[in-house]
Every structure is written in C-alpha cells, then in structure tokens.
Design an enzyme around this catalytic site. Sequence first.
Site, PDB file in Angstrom:
ATOM      1  CG  HIS A 108      -1.899   0.998   1.398  1.00  0.00           C
ATOM      2  ND1 HIS A 108      -2.389   1.453   2.595  1.00  0.00           N
ATOM      3  CD2 HIS A 108      -2.568   1.681   0.452  1.00  0.00           C
ATOM      4  CE1 HIS A 108      -3.318   2.355   2.391  1.00  0.00           C
ATOM      5  NE2 HIS A 108      -3.450   2.522   1.090  1.00  0.00           N
ATOM      6  CD  GLU A 138      -2.029   3.612   6.181  1.00  0.00           C
ATOM      7  OE1 GLU A 138      -1.594   2.562   6.675  1.00  0.00           O
ATOM      8  OE2 GLU A 138      -2.464   3.678   5.014  1.00  0.00           O
ATOM      9  CG  HIS A 179       3.413   2.424   7.735  1.00  0.00           C
ATOM     10  ND1 HIS A 179       2.566   1.408   8.091  1.00  0.00           N
ATOM     11  CD2 HIS A 179       4.652   2.029   8.112  1.00  0.00           C
ATOM     12  CE1 HIS A 179       3.263   0.426   8.643  1.00  0.00           C
ATOM     13  NE2 HIS A 179       4.538   0.779   8.668  1.00  0.00           N
TER      14      HIS A 179
HETATM   15 FE   FE2 Z   1      -1.862   1.366   4.826  1.00  0.00          FE
END
Ligand code: FE2
Length: 430
Positions: free
Chosen positions: A333, A339, A363
């Site tokens: 992703h 995140e 992230h």
């Molecule tokens: Fe993610």
Amino acid sequence: MLSNATPTYLTGFGGHFATEAVPGALPQGRNSPQRPAFGLYTEQVSGSAFTAPRHENKRSWLYRMRPTADHRPFTRYAGAPRFTADSATEPLAPNRLRWDPLPAAPEGTDFVDGLVTMVANRDPAHLEGVAVHLYSANRDMERRVFVDADGELLIVPQGGRLDILSELGRLEIGPGQIALVPRGIRFRVRLPEGRATGYLVENYGAPFRLPDLGPIGANGLANPRDFETPVAWFEDRDEPFEVIQKYLGSLWTTTLDHSPLDVVAWHGNLAPWRYDLSRFNTIGTVSFDHPDPSIFTVLTSPSETPGRANVDFVIFPPRWMVGEDTFRPPWFHRNVMSECMGLISGDYDAKAEGFAPGGLSLHNMMSGHGPDVESWRKASEAELKPVKIEGTLAFMVESCWPFRVTAEALGRAQSDYDLAWADFPKAKLP
Ligand code: FE2
C-alpha cells in the site's frame, strides 16, 4: 466526598443528557435561573461555535460549587518534559518508523507526567490535526487535574485499568475499552491496579463522530447505544488542587484552594463517554478481496474537505477471514493519508514480529508498506478455509495531514524496521 462505588452511565452517542448528583440541583425548564439551587454557579461549556449547525452543535450547562473563572494566573508547568509536540528540527526523511513500547516510567509518575509525545501534525491553534502520545504511569493523580484546551482526548488503554474522574462524572476503563474526554473538561486519573500504560490520541480538530454508514445501512460498526456517558458526580474538597492545562502546545499550571471537580449537576451533549471495542460490529468480505480498512472506522473527525478525515480512529479486532482467492492480510500500500498504528494486544496480522503491544508504527504519506516477508509468505501459501483471527486488537490513527515526529520519538525508533520488507523474491516472468 469521593465515592468508591461503581460509576453508573447513561447510554447513547451524542445524546442530550440531564443528570444531577444531588436531587434538585438541576434547573428545570431553563438553563440559567436567577438563583440556582443551593447557591450553585451556572456555566456553559461550548464545544462548538454557538452558530454551528444543529447536528454539530455541542454544549453543556454545568451547575457547580464555584465558577471556573475564579483562578489565579497560569505559569509554565515544569513537569511532563516529554509531553510536547515540538518536532525535530531536521527535515523528516520519508522512512517507515516503528517503536518498541516505552520503558516503565520511574516510580512516582502519574498520568500527565508519564505522557510522551510521539507524532503530531498541524498546529493546535489552527483547530486541525492530531497528536499521538504514549503514557506510562504508576501513581494516582491526587490533588491535581489536567485539562486540554488544544483538543479532545481519546484514551486507549493497553495495560492496567484507569479510573477517570472528570467534571462531568467518573469513567472506569481498561484494555479493550476507550474513553473520550472533551476539549476543556478537567479530569484526573487514578490507577486501580497501581500502574497503567497506553495511548492518548489528542484531536485538535472537529470532535469525533460516528462515520456515515452509506450502503451498510442503519446499523453496524460502532452502534450508538454502546457509548456510555457517566452520571453527574462531584467531590467537595477544600484543599489545594493543581490545574495543569495544555494550551497552544505548552503546559501551564495554577493552584486552586479546592477541587474543580465540583459540578453537582449538568445537562447537554458535550460530555465524556466510554466504549467497549468488543461491541464493534466488524464488517468484511463474504466473497473475495477485503474492503479498504476504512470499513473498520470506529470514529471520524472530518476535515473541511468531504471524505478526507482530519483523523479516523480505526481498529483491527478479532474477526473471521473467509475471502476466496484472496490475499487476506493488509495488502501492499501507498497512501496520501498518513497512518499511525498502535497495538493493544496480540499480534497484528500484517507483521509477524517486531510490533509489540504498547508499540507504535508510522507509515507517513506515500510510504510503501504492507505485510512483512514472513506474513506475506504465510498468507500466499495458506489454505483458504475460513479462519478466525483471535486474541488481537490493533488500531490506526489515520490523518490527511502528514505527521511530524518528535525528537524524543526519532531517538527511540527501531533501527532495523526497513528489514521487515527486505528479501522479497523477485517475480518470475514467463
Ligand atoms: Fe496502509
């Protein structure tokens, strides 16, 4: 005086509650009578602009033994040295970051002094953004309270129970439950088990609400009836009480000659609540592919751009995995949203190791992430029979604003996190 009785609660998310700890304390039919009962003082707390649309308007009326306005000037607070959103001055590299749990706090550390700010974005003065802090505490807050003018506080215990004594009532929570203290509401924290660890999500932006359900329908995810708001409770203590306030990113202190937790009655819809995450009605695929993790959103704080959250609070609870011909863990992703993840218990299904309960990962905007090599291999080779993921509870604080990382957090980051994605075999073309 302080009662040790189990608190009682009113149910419903965002409801208009009315509660009094002494019969007759709550005015009937009006908010501000000329002479409130018992000589109580009337105070409105506004969590939204007076003119906010009705469905976003949040305020409560408090009937208290002394007005909040009666206090001496605040001065800088010298404690809680790691509770600050001052980010490192160096440019932030686009690296994935992960942290082990905090070492236990030194003995004598209470909830406020044991806070360590890890990541934050925006500026509290802009009324947007979010910060994520860790706490480690081993001492009750006695004769002092905390109040955050910068945002509402979502408390996410990871170890140990908390007894939260707030102006609007008492809440008890433990791991697997969460509690919210609205912006500007004073509270103190006691530790029934003597120590506690967990996460504090500080939302500078629009108050958390339940997400729209769209085609899911009228029910599902976090159901409103499962949110619990405490009944009125107060303490009548004429002794010095310190008030520690977070305000525009800094900590301030003043001392009163009484406990400010002296609200005898209140009514309104700006109030603390608690919620048991095991009540979350988890929804997923019954065919193939799994939905985007937004399907696990417990609470959302919208930004001014429709559909783009200032912050979402998302959980990864125990659930059945039944997808056919599907790679079941979170996929690889990259995301314009940023995140930040925490782990309350168990193992997270995208990381076989290195992410411990009480730890944290980040992230940030457009960072490549996903399962580690071991988790990828296992999921790629697994027999796709129905499997229940059990004994785990992770959460994500997802924001449209990239996070800055505090100098404290940068110094604590694991040095080898990138290795989670090292040595993937190269695809073999025909
Ligand atoms: Fe993610």
